[in-house]
Scaffold this active site. Sequence first.
Site, PDB file in Angstrom:
ATOM      1  N   SER A  29       0.824  -1.204   0.000  1.00 35.80           N
ATOM      2  CA  SER A  29       0.000   0.000   0.000  1.00 35.80           C
ATOM      3  C   SER A  29       0.863   1.261   0.000  1.00 35.80           C
ATOM      4  CB  SER A  29      -0.949  -0.040   1.201  1.00 35.80           C
ATOM      5  OG  SER A  29      -1.962   0.921   1.083  1.00 35.80           O
TER       6      SER A  29
ATOM      7  N   ASP B 105      -9.295  -4.956  -5.613  1.00 38.03           N
ATOM      8  CA  ASP B 105      -8.822  -4.031  -4.590  1.00 38.03           C
ATOM      9  C   ASP B 105      -9.749  -2.817  -4.559  1.00 38.03           C
ATOM     10  OD1 ASP B 105      -7.427  -2.224  -2.978  1.00 38.03           O
ATOM     11  OD2 ASP B 105      -5.474  -2.835  -3.743  1.00 38.03           O
TER      12      ASP B 105
ATOM     13  N   HIS C 215      -7.134  -5.992  -1.355  1.00 41.00           N
ATOM     14  CA  HIS C 215      -5.978  -5.127  -1.081  1.00 41.00           C
ATOM     15  C   HIS C 215      -4.944  -5.790  -0.186  1.00 41.00           C
ATOM     16  CE1 HIS C 215      -3.925  -1.268  -0.659  1.00 41.00           C
ATOM     17  NE2 HIS C 215      -3.926  -1.424   0.655  1.00 41.00           N
TER      18      HIS C 215
END
Length: 489
Positions: free
Chosen positions: A294, A386, A421
Amino acid sequence: MRHGLGSEFRGLAGCWCGADAAGDQLTPQTHKETRIKQKTRARGPAAGGQFKMDEKHCCVTLSVQPSRGLVDEKFVILVQNSFPSSLLTIYAHHQCEDGYSWHAFAHYTSDATGAVNVSEDCSTGGTYSGVEAMGLLWSLKPVPGSKPGLRMRKKNVQAPMVVTISVYSGHLTEGFGDQVPLAGVEVERWYMAPGVQRIPVTEDGLTATLFLPSGPGPFPGLLDLWGGGGQLVEYRAALLASHGIASMAIDYLTCKYTMETGKIVEQDYFEMAYKFLQKHPKVLGSRIAMLGLSLGTSVILKMAVHSQIMKLSCAACVSGSHVQPVDGFLKEVLDYFGKNSGNARFTEDNEVIWRDLLLPIPTDLSLKVDVGKLQCPLMLIVGEDDQNWCAYESAMDMKGMMERAGNNHLLTLLSYPNAGHLIEPPYMTHARVSHFRDVQSQQKMMVLWGGQTLEHSRAQEDAWRKLLVFLRKNLYSGAKSGSLSLSNL
Protein backbone atom coordinates in the site's frame (compact mmCIF):
# COMPACT_ATOMS: atom_id res chain seq x y z
CA MET A 1 14.67 -26.24 3.39
CA ARG A 2 13.83 -23.70 6.08
CA HIS A 3 16.31 -22.41 8.62
CA GLY A 4 16.50 -24.40 11.81
CA LEU A 5 13.46 -26.55 11.15
CA GLY A 6 13.53 -30.27 11.77
CA SER A 7 13.30 -32.15 15.02
CA GLU A 8 12.36 -28.98 16.90
CA PHE A 9 9.10 -28.75 14.94
CA ARG A 10 7.41 -32.11 15.54
CA GLY A 11 3.96 -33.48 14.73
CA LEU A 12 1.44 -34.39 17.44
CA ALA A 13 -1.63 -36.58 17.58
CA GLY A 14 -4.66 -36.35 19.85
CA CYS A 15 -7.10 -38.96 21.17
CA TRP A 16 -9.17 -38.49 24.28
CA CYS A 17 -8.82 -42.20 25.23
CA GLY A 18 -5.04 -42.07 24.76
CA ALA A 19 -4.46 -45.28 22.77
CA ASP A 20 -6.06 -47.06 19.85
CA ALA A 21 -8.11 -50.26 19.87
CA ALA A 22 -5.07 -52.40 19.20
CA GLY A 23 -3.65 -51.44 22.60
CA ASP A 24 -0.66 -49.39 21.38
CA GLN A 25 1.50 -48.11 24.20
CA LEU A 26 1.47 -44.41 25.00
CA THR A 27 4.71 -42.61 24.21
CA PRO A 28 5.86 -39.95 26.70
CA GLN A 29 4.72 -37.30 24.22
CA THR A 30 1.22 -38.69 23.63
CA HIS A 31 0.86 -39.45 27.34
CA LYS A 32 1.58 -35.81 28.09
CA GLU A 33 -0.89 -34.65 25.46
CA THR A 34 -3.58 -36.98 26.73
CA ARG A 35 -3.23 -35.65 30.27
CA ILE A 36 -3.42 -32.11 28.95
CA LYS A 37 -6.46 -32.73 26.82
CA GLN A 38 -8.41 -34.66 29.48
CA LYS A 39 -8.60 -31.66 31.75
CA THR A 40 -10.44 -28.40 31.28
CA ARG A 41 -8.58 -25.84 29.13
CA ALA A 42 -9.50 -22.19 29.07
CA ARG A 43 -8.56 -21.71 25.41
CA GLY A 44 -10.34 -24.79 24.05
CA PRO A 45 -13.82 -24.82 22.54
CA ALA A 46 -15.09 -26.91 25.46
CA ALA A 47 -13.81 -24.52 28.12
CA GLY A 48 -15.68 -24.71 31.39
CA GLY A 49 -16.54 -28.41 31.25
CA GLN A 50 -14.88 -31.78 31.44
CA PHE A 51 -14.26 -33.79 28.27
CA LYS A 52 -16.46 -36.90 28.26
CA MET A 53 -15.98 -40.15 26.44
CA ASP A 54 -18.28 -41.27 23.66
CA GLU A 55 -18.14 -45.06 23.97
CA LYS A 56 -18.92 -45.56 20.30
CA HIS A 57 -16.08 -43.32 19.22
CA CYS A 58 -13.64 -43.43 22.14
CA CYS A 59 -10.74 -44.41 19.90
CA VAL A 60 -11.13 -41.80 17.16
CA THR A 61 -7.74 -40.16 16.67
CA LEU A 62 -6.76 -36.83 15.15
CA SER A 63 -3.23 -36.02 14.02
CA VAL A 64 -1.65 -32.90 12.51
CA GLN A 65 1.72 -33.19 10.79
CA PRO A 66 3.64 -31.06 11.47
CA SER A 67 1.87 -29.54 14.43
CA ARG A 68 4.75 -27.09 14.92
CA GLY A 69 5.84 -25.19 11.85
CA LEU A 70 6.06 -21.85 10.10
CA VAL A 71 2.82 -20.08 9.23
CA ASP A 72 3.47 -20.54 5.50
CA GLU A 73 4.05 -24.30 5.86
CA LYS A 74 1.30 -26.72 4.92
CA PHE A 75 0.17 -29.38 7.35
CA VAL A 76 -1.77 -32.63 6.99
CA ILE A 77 -4.85 -33.24 9.16
CA LEU A 78 -5.78 -36.90 9.49
CA VAL A 79 -8.74 -38.44 11.34
CA GLN A 80 -8.62 -42.19 11.92
CA ASN A 81 -10.52 -45.00 13.69
CA SER A 82 -13.98 -43.59 13.11
CA PHE A 83 -16.73 -45.84 11.80
CA PRO A 84 -16.94 -46.03 7.98
CA SER A 85 -19.11 -43.35 6.36
CA SER A 86 -19.35 -41.36 9.59
CA LEU A 87 -20.43 -37.73 9.40
CA LEU A 88 -17.69 -35.66 11.01
CA THR A 89 -16.98 -31.97 11.58
CA ILE A 90 -13.37 -30.81 11.84
CA TYR A 91 -13.13 -27.59 13.79
CA ALA A 92 -10.39 -24.98 14.34
CA HIS A 93 -10.38 -22.46 17.19
CA HIS A 94 -7.91 -19.64 17.84
CA GLN A 95 -7.85 -16.95 20.49
CA CYS A 96 -5.94 -13.86 19.38
CA GLU A 97 -3.66 -11.79 21.55
CA ASP A 98 -6.41 -9.16 21.71
CA GLY A 99 -8.73 -11.68 23.35
CA TYR A 100 -11.05 -12.19 20.39
CA SER A 101 -11.79 -15.73 19.26
CA TRP A 102 -11.85 -17.03 15.70
CA HIS A 103 -13.08 -20.33 14.33
CA ALA A 104 -13.49 -22.38 11.16
CA PHE A 105 -15.13 -25.72 10.48
CA ALA A 106 -15.72 -28.17 7.65
CA HIS A 107 -17.98 -31.18 7.09
CA TYR A 108 -16.57 -34.53 6.01
CA THR A 109 -17.68 -38.13 5.61
CA SER A 110 -15.14 -40.77 6.61
CA ASP A 111 -14.07 -43.36 4.05
CA ALA A 112 -14.44 -47.15 4.19
CA THR A 113 -11.61 -47.34 6.72
CA GLY A 114 -13.10 -44.66 8.97
CA ALA A 115 -10.54 -42.04 7.96
CA VAL A 116 -10.57 -38.43 6.72
CA ASN A 117 -7.53 -36.77 5.15
CA VAL A 118 -8.19 -33.03 4.86
CA SER A 119 -5.48 -32.68 2.20
CA GLU A 120 -7.25 -35.18 -0.08
CA ASP A 121 -10.91 -35.33 0.91
CA CYS A 122 -13.69 -32.93 0.03
CA SER A 123 -15.48 -30.71 2.53
CA THR A 124 -19.19 -30.61 1.74
CA GLY A 125 -19.90 -27.53 3.83
CA GLY A 126 -18.78 -25.22 6.61
CA THR A 127 -16.56 -22.15 6.32
CA TYR A 128 -15.14 -23.64 3.11
CA SER A 129 -16.00 -26.38 0.63
CA GLY A 130 -13.93 -28.66 -1.58
CA VAL A 131 -10.44 -30.08 -1.14
CA GLU A 132 -8.55 -27.42 0.81
CA ALA A 133 -5.57 -28.62 2.83
CA MET A 134 -5.25 -25.31 4.70
CA GLY A 135 -8.90 -24.26 4.67
CA LEU A 136 -9.17 -24.45 8.45
CA LEU A 137 -6.67 -21.59 8.68
CA TRP A 138 -7.50 -19.25 5.82
CA SER A 139 -11.27 -19.52 6.44
CA LEU A 140 -11.02 -18.57 10.13
CA LYS A 141 -13.72 -16.05 11.04
CA PRO A 142 -14.62 -14.23 14.26
CA VAL A 143 -16.92 -16.41 16.36
CA PRO A 144 -20.60 -15.42 16.31
CA GLY A 145 -21.29 -12.41 18.49
CA SER A 146 -17.90 -10.76 17.91
CA LYS A 147 -17.76 -7.06 17.15
CA PRO A 148 -17.65 -6.23 13.42
CA GLY A 149 -14.51 -5.18 11.57
CA LEU A 150 -11.95 -7.45 13.26
CA ARG A 151 -8.68 -8.19 11.51
CA MET A 152 -6.28 -10.89 12.66
CA ARG A 153 -2.67 -9.68 12.93
CA LYS A 154 0.18 -11.19 14.96
CA LYS A 155 1.86 -8.75 17.31
CA ASN A 156 4.19 -10.89 19.41
CA VAL A 157 6.17 -12.84 16.83
CA GLN A 158 8.24 -14.50 19.54
CA ALA A 159 5.23 -16.60 20.52
CA PRO A 160 3.35 -18.94 18.19
CA MET A 161 -0.16 -18.66 16.88
CA VAL A 162 -1.88 -21.53 18.71
CA VAL A 163 -4.82 -23.22 16.99
CA THR A 164 -6.87 -26.00 18.58
CA ILE A 165 -8.10 -28.46 15.96
CA SER A 166 -10.84 -30.88 17.02
CA VAL A 167 -13.15 -33.45 15.45
CA TYR A 168 -16.84 -33.76 16.31
CA SER A 169 -19.49 -36.34 15.51
CA GLY A 170 -22.08 -35.15 12.99
CA HIS A 171 -22.21 -32.11 10.74
CA LEU A 172 -22.28 -29.17 13.14
CA THR A 173 -22.60 -25.50 12.29
CA GLU A 174 -22.88 -23.94 15.75
CA GLY A 175 -22.74 -24.67 19.44
CA PHE A 176 -19.21 -26.07 19.40
CA GLY A 177 -18.58 -24.83 22.94
CA ASP A 178 -21.47 -26.97 24.16
CA GLN A 179 -20.34 -30.16 22.45
CA VAL A 180 -17.71 -32.72 23.46
CA PRO A 181 -15.09 -33.34 20.74
CA LEU A 182 -14.02 -36.87 19.87
CA ALA A 183 -10.34 -35.87 19.70
CA GLY A 184 -8.19 -32.79 19.37
CA VAL A 185 -4.71 -31.40 19.15
CA GLU A 186 -3.02 -28.02 19.50
CA VAL A 187 -1.12 -26.66 16.51
CA GLU A 188 1.65 -24.06 16.75
CA ARG A 189 2.24 -21.73 13.81
CA TRP A 190 5.43 -19.68 14.05
CA TYR A 191 6.70 -16.60 12.24
CA MET A 192 10.19 -17.04 13.70
CA ALA A 193 11.98 -20.29 12.95
CA PRO A 194 14.34 -21.65 15.63
CA GLY A 195 17.53 -19.59 15.71
CA VAL A 196 16.09 -16.42 14.15
CA GLN A 197 17.12 -13.33 16.14
CA ARG A 198 14.86 -10.36 16.85
CA ILE A 199 16.81 -7.12 17.40
CA PRO A 200 15.11 -3.75 18.17
CA VAL A 201 16.76 -0.91 16.26
CA THR A 202 16.86 2.69 17.52
CA GLU A 203 20.16 3.84 16.02
CA ASP A 204 20.12 6.94 13.81
CA GLY A 205 16.63 7.82 15.04
CA LEU A 206 15.09 4.72 13.50
CA THR A 207 12.07 2.90 14.88
CA ALA A 208 12.58 -0.59 13.50
CA THR A 209 13.15 -4.27 14.25
CA LEU A 210 15.79 -6.38 12.54
CA PHE A 211 15.33 -10.13 12.14
CA LEU A 212 18.46 -12.14 11.44
CA PRO A 213 18.31 -15.70 10.09
CA SER A 214 19.90 -18.57 11.95
CA GLY A 215 23.55 -19.16 11.07
CA PRO A 216 26.77 -17.17 10.70
CA GLY A 217 25.77 -15.27 7.54
CA PRO A 218 26.25 -12.91 5.90
CA PHE A 219 22.73 -12.77 4.50
CA PRO A 220 21.08 -10.52 1.92
CA GLY A 221 19.00 -7.74 3.46
CA LEU A 222 15.51 -6.36 3.03
CA LEU A 223 13.62 -3.28 4.26
CA ASP A 224 9.97 -4.08 4.99
CA LEU A 225 7.41 -1.26 4.81
CA TRP A 226 3.71 -1.49 5.65
CA GLY A 227 0.95 0.96 4.83
CA GLY A 228 -1.02 3.92 6.08
CA GLY A 229 -2.02 2.40 9.40
CA GLY A 230 1.42 3.06 10.83
CA GLN A 231 2.90 1.13 13.78
CA LEU A 232 5.79 -1.31 13.76
CA VAL A 233 4.47 -4.45 12.04
CA GLU A 234 6.94 -7.30 12.39
CA TYR A 235 5.40 -10.60 11.29
CA ARG A 236 6.28 -10.47 7.59
CA ALA A 237 9.90 -9.51 8.29
CA ALA A 238 10.16 -12.31 10.87
CA LEU A 239 8.88 -14.84 8.34
CA LEU A 240 11.29 -13.62 5.65
CA ALA A 241 14.17 -14.04 8.09
CA SER A 242 12.97 -17.61 8.60
CA HIS A 243 13.59 -18.02 4.87
CA GLY A 244 17.15 -16.73 5.01
CA ILE A 245 16.79 -12.97 4.39
CA ALA A 246 17.88 -10.45 7.03
CA SER A 247 14.73 -8.34 7.16
CA MET A 248 14.09 -5.07 8.95
CA ALA A 249 10.54 -3.90 9.62
CA ILE A 250 10.34 -0.10 9.73
CA ASP A 251 7.79 2.22 11.33
CA TYR A 252 7.78 5.43 9.30
CA LEU A 253 4.40 7.02 10.13
CA THR A 254 4.17 6.59 13.90
CA CYS A 255 7.90 6.34 14.62
CA LYS A 256 9.54 7.99 17.62
CA TYR A 257 10.76 10.94 15.53
CA THR A 258 7.25 11.77 14.33
CA MET A 259 5.65 11.24 17.74
CA GLU A 260 8.15 13.61 19.37
CA THR A 261 8.33 16.32 16.69
CA GLY A 262 5.00 16.05 14.90
CA LYS A 263 6.92 16.02 11.62
CA ILE A 264 6.68 13.37 8.90
CA VAL A 265 9.95 11.64 8.04
CA GLU A 266 11.86 12.59 4.91
CA GLN A 267 13.85 10.57 2.39
CA ASP A 268 16.94 10.46 4.61
CA TYR A 269 15.05 8.33 7.17
CA PHE A 270 14.88 5.44 4.72
CA GLU A 271 18.41 6.04 3.50
CA MET A 272 19.61 5.71 7.11
CA ALA A 273 17.77 2.40 7.37
CA TYR A 274 19.45 1.26 4.18
CA LYS A 275 22.88 2.30 5.49
CA PHE A 276 22.21 0.49 8.77
CA LEU A 277 21.63 -2.74 6.88
CA GLN A 278 24.60 -2.10 4.60
CA LYS A 279 27.09 -1.88 7.44
CA HIS A 280 25.67 -4.70 9.56
CA PRO A 281 28.25 -7.50 9.83
CA LYS A 282 25.67 -10.19 9.09
CA VAL A 283 24.23 -8.49 6.01
CA LEU A 284 25.51 -8.58 2.44
CA GLY A 285 25.67 -4.83 1.90
CA SER A 286 25.53 -5.15 -1.87
CA ARG A 287 22.36 -7.30 -1.77
CA ILE A 288 19.49 -5.30 -0.31
CA ALA A 289 15.85 -5.25 -1.42
CA MET A 290 12.71 -3.36 -0.40
CA LEU A 291 9.24 -4.82 0.08
CA GLY A 292 6.15 -2.77 0.76
CA LEU A 293 2.37 -2.84 0.90
CA SER A 294 0.00 0.00 0.00
CA LEU A 295 1.52 3.36 1.05
CA GLY A 296 4.83 1.58 1.55
CA THR A 297 5.03 1.03 -2.20
CA SER A 298 4.86 4.80 -2.78
CA VAL A 299 8.02 5.19 -0.72
CA ILE A 300 9.77 2.25 -2.38
CA LEU A 301 9.13 3.41 -5.95
CA LYS A 302 10.29 6.95 -5.15
CA MET A 303 13.47 5.67 -3.50
CA ALA A 304 14.22 3.10 -6.20
CA VAL A 305 14.15 5.75 -8.94
CA HIS A 306 15.36 8.92 -7.22
CA SER A 307 17.66 8.01 -4.32
CA GLN A 308 21.35 8.49 -5.02
CA ILE A 309 22.26 6.44 -1.94
CA MET A 310 20.05 3.37 -2.19
CA LYS A 311 21.15 0.90 -4.85
CA LEU A 312 18.52 -1.81 -4.58
CA SER A 313 19.03 -5.34 -5.85
CA CYS A 314 15.26 -5.55 -6.39
CA ALA A 315 11.96 -4.16 -5.16
CA ALA A 316 8.55 -5.75 -4.55
CA CYS A 317 5.34 -3.73 -4.28
CA VAL A 318 2.05 -5.17 -3.06
CA SER A 319 -1.22 -3.33 -3.73
CA GLY A 320 0.31 0.07 -4.39
CA SER A 321 0.68 2.87 -6.90
CA HIS A 322 3.29 5.08 -8.51
CA VAL A 323 0.92 8.06 -8.53
CA GLN A 324 2.35 10.84 -6.33
CA PRO A 325 3.88 14.29 -6.75
CA VAL A 326 7.48 13.88 -7.89
CA ASP A 327 8.48 17.02 -5.97
CA GLY A 328 8.57 16.46 -2.23
CA PHE A 329 8.32 13.25 -0.28
CA LEU A 330 5.90 11.56 2.13
CA LYS A 331 4.17 14.69 3.39
CA GLU A 332 3.46 15.82 -0.14
CA VAL A 333 2.16 12.35 -1.03
CA LEU A 334 -0.26 12.38 1.91
CA ASP A 335 -1.32 15.95 1.08
CA TYR A 336 -2.01 14.88 -2.50
CA PHE A 337 -4.20 12.04 -1.28
CA GLY A 338 -6.00 14.47 1.01
CA LYS A 339 -6.79 16.85 -1.83
CA ASN A 340 -8.47 13.99 -3.66
CA SER A 341 -10.47 12.82 -0.63
CA GLY A 342 -13.65 14.02 -2.30
CA ASN A 343 -13.34 11.01 -4.61
CA ALA A 344 -13.94 8.63 -1.71
CA ARG A 345 -17.13 6.57 -1.88
CA PHE A 346 -19.13 4.73 0.77
CA THR A 347 -21.12 1.53 0.69
CA GLU A 348 -24.62 1.19 2.11
CA ASP A 349 -22.97 -0.03 5.32
CA ASN A 350 -20.82 3.12 5.49
CA GLU A 351 -17.63 1.30 4.48
CA VAL A 352 -15.20 3.68 2.82
CA ILE A 353 -13.83 2.93 -0.67
CA TRP A 354 -10.65 4.84 -1.47
CA ARG A 355 -9.69 3.29 -4.81
CA ASP A 356 -10.84 6.37 -6.77
CA LEU A 357 -8.54 8.80 -4.95
CA LEU A 358 -5.84 8.46 -7.64
CA LEU A 359 -8.10 7.84 -10.64
CA PRO A 360 -7.89 8.49 -13.47
CA ILE A 361 -4.18 7.69 -13.60
CA PRO A 362 -2.55 11.01 -14.61
CA THR A 363 -0.56 11.37 -17.80
CA ASP A 364 1.47 14.22 -16.28
CA LEU A 365 4.92 12.81 -15.34
CA SER A 366 5.17 15.33 -12.51
CA LEU A 367 2.41 13.37 -10.76
CA LYS A 368 3.86 9.89 -10.91
CA VAL A 369 7.18 8.14 -10.48
CA ASP A 370 8.82 7.56 -13.84
CA VAL A 371 9.37 3.81 -13.57
CA GLY A 372 10.85 3.94 -17.07
CA LYS A 373 14.02 5.05 -15.25
CA LEU A 374 14.01 2.07 -12.91
CA GLN A 375 17.23 0.06 -13.01
CA CYS A 376 16.47 -2.84 -10.63
CA PRO A 377 14.04 -5.78 -10.98
CA LEU A 378 10.53 -4.90 -9.84
CA MET A 379 7.71 -7.22 -8.80
CA LEU A 380 4.16 -5.83 -8.68
CA ILE A 381 1.50 -7.86 -6.84
CA VAL A 382 -2.06 -6.63 -7.27
CA GLY A 383 -5.59 -7.77 -6.55
CA GLU A 384 -8.08 -6.90 -9.26
CA ASP A 385 -10.87 -6.47 -6.68
CA ASP A 386 -8.82 -4.03 -4.59
CA GLN A 387 -11.37 -1.49 -3.31
CA ASN A 388 -8.84 0.49 -1.29
CA TRP A 389 -6.24 1.37 -3.91
CA CYS A 390 -6.18 1.58 -7.70
CA ALA A 391 -3.41 -1.02 -7.74
CA TYR A 392 -4.45 -2.80 -10.93
CA GLU A 393 -4.79 0.41 -12.98
CA SER A 394 -1.47 1.65 -11.60
CA ALA A 395 0.24 -1.63 -12.50
CA MET A 396 -1.07 -1.43 -16.07
CA ASP A 397 0.21 2.12 -16.38
CA MET A 398 3.61 1.19 -14.98
CA LYS A 399 3.79 -1.75 -17.36
CA GLY A 400 3.14 0.57 -20.31
CA MET A 401 5.69 3.10 -19.10
CA MET A 402 8.36 0.43 -18.78
CA GLU A 403 7.55 -1.05 -22.19
CA ARG A 404 7.93 2.37 -23.82
CA ALA A 405 11.20 2.98 -21.96
CA GLY A 406 12.60 -0.44 -22.88
CA ASN A 407 13.14 -1.65 -19.32
CA ASN A 408 10.06 -3.89 -19.08
CA HIS A 409 12.39 -6.91 -18.85
CA LEU A 410 12.85 -5.82 -15.22
CA LEU A 411 9.12 -6.16 -14.46
CA THR A 412 7.33 -9.16 -12.97
CA LEU A 413 3.59 -8.55 -12.69
CA LEU A 414 1.28 -10.80 -10.66
CA SER A 415 -2.38 -9.85 -11.03
CA TYR A 416 -5.13 -11.81 -9.28
CA PRO A 417 -8.84 -11.65 -10.16
CA ASN A 418 -11.13 -11.39 -7.09
CA ALA A 419 -8.22 -10.72 -4.73
CA GLY A 420 -8.41 -7.65 -2.54
CA HIS A 421 -5.98 -5.13 -1.08
CA LEU A 422 -4.50 -6.98 1.89
CA ILE A 423 -2.42 -9.63 0.13
CA GLU A 424 -0.40 -11.15 2.97
CA PRO A 425 1.60 -14.33 3.63
CA PRO A 426 -0.31 -17.55 2.87
CA TYR A 427 -3.08 -19.04 5.01
CA MET A 428 -3.69 -15.76 6.81
CA THR A 429 -7.35 -14.87 7.19
CA HIS A 430 -9.00 -12.67 4.59
CA ALA A 431 -10.26 -9.31 5.86
CA ARG A 432 -12.62 -7.94 3.23
CA VAL A 433 -13.66 -5.19 5.65
CA SER A 434 -12.01 -4.03 8.86
CA HIS A 435 -11.59 -1.13 11.25
CA PHE A 436 -8.89 1.38 10.34
CA ARG A 437 -7.52 4.44 12.13
CA ASP A 438 -6.23 7.24 9.92
CA VAL A 439 -2.78 8.22 11.16
CA GLN A 440 -3.14 11.93 10.42
CA SER A 441 -6.71 12.57 11.58
CA GLN A 442 -6.84 9.69 14.11
CA GLN A 443 -10.36 9.09 12.79
CA LYS A 444 -11.67 5.53 13.08
CA MET A 445 -13.57 4.12 10.13
CA MET A 446 -14.63 0.89 8.50
CA VAL A 447 -12.63 0.30 5.32
CA LEU A 448 -13.57 -1.95 2.40
CA TRP A 449 -10.42 -3.75 1.27
CA GLY A 450 -12.11 -6.04 -1.26
CA GLY A 451 -11.53 -9.60 -2.38
CA GLN A 452 -13.42 -12.88 -2.24
CA THR A 453 -12.15 -15.25 0.45
CA LEU A 454 -11.32 -18.32 -1.65
CA GLU A 455 -9.69 -16.44 -4.53
CA HIS A 456 -7.92 -14.09 -2.14
CA SER A 457 -6.44 -16.97 -0.15
CA ARG A 458 -5.26 -18.63 -3.36
CA ALA A 459 -3.64 -15.35 -4.42
CA GLN A 460 -1.82 -15.07 -1.09
CA GLU A 461 -0.37 -18.56 -1.42
CA ASP A 462 0.70 -18.12 -5.04
CA ALA A 463 2.08 -14.61 -4.58
CA TRP A 464 4.14 -15.55 -1.52
CA ARG A 465 5.70 -18.53 -3.27
CA LYS A 466 6.62 -16.42 -6.30
CA LEU A 467 7.82 -13.54 -4.13
CA LEU A 468 10.29 -15.84 -2.36
CA VAL A 469 11.56 -17.10 -5.71
CA PHE A 470 11.92 -13.50 -6.96
CA LEU A 471 13.84 -12.41 -3.85
CA ARG A 472 16.13 -15.44 -3.88
CA LYS A 473 16.89 -15.03 -7.55
CA ASN A 474 17.82 -11.38 -7.23
CA LEU A 475 19.43 -11.46 -3.79
CA TYR A 476 21.32 -14.74 -3.90
CA SER A 477 22.19 -15.31 -7.54
CA GLY A 478 25.98 -15.11 -7.76
CA ALA A 479 26.29 -14.00 -4.13
CA LYS A 480 28.78 -15.50 -1.71
CA SER A 481 27.17 -16.31 1.61
CA GLY A 482 28.71 -18.05 4.57
CA SER A 483 25.71 -20.19 5.38
CA LEU A 484 23.10 -20.25 2.66
CA SER A 485 22.82 -20.71 -1.08
CA LEU A 486 19.92 -20.64 -3.48
CA SER A 487 20.16 -24.39 -4.02
CA ASN A 488 19.38 -25.33 -0.44
CA LEU A 489 16.53 -22.94 0.27
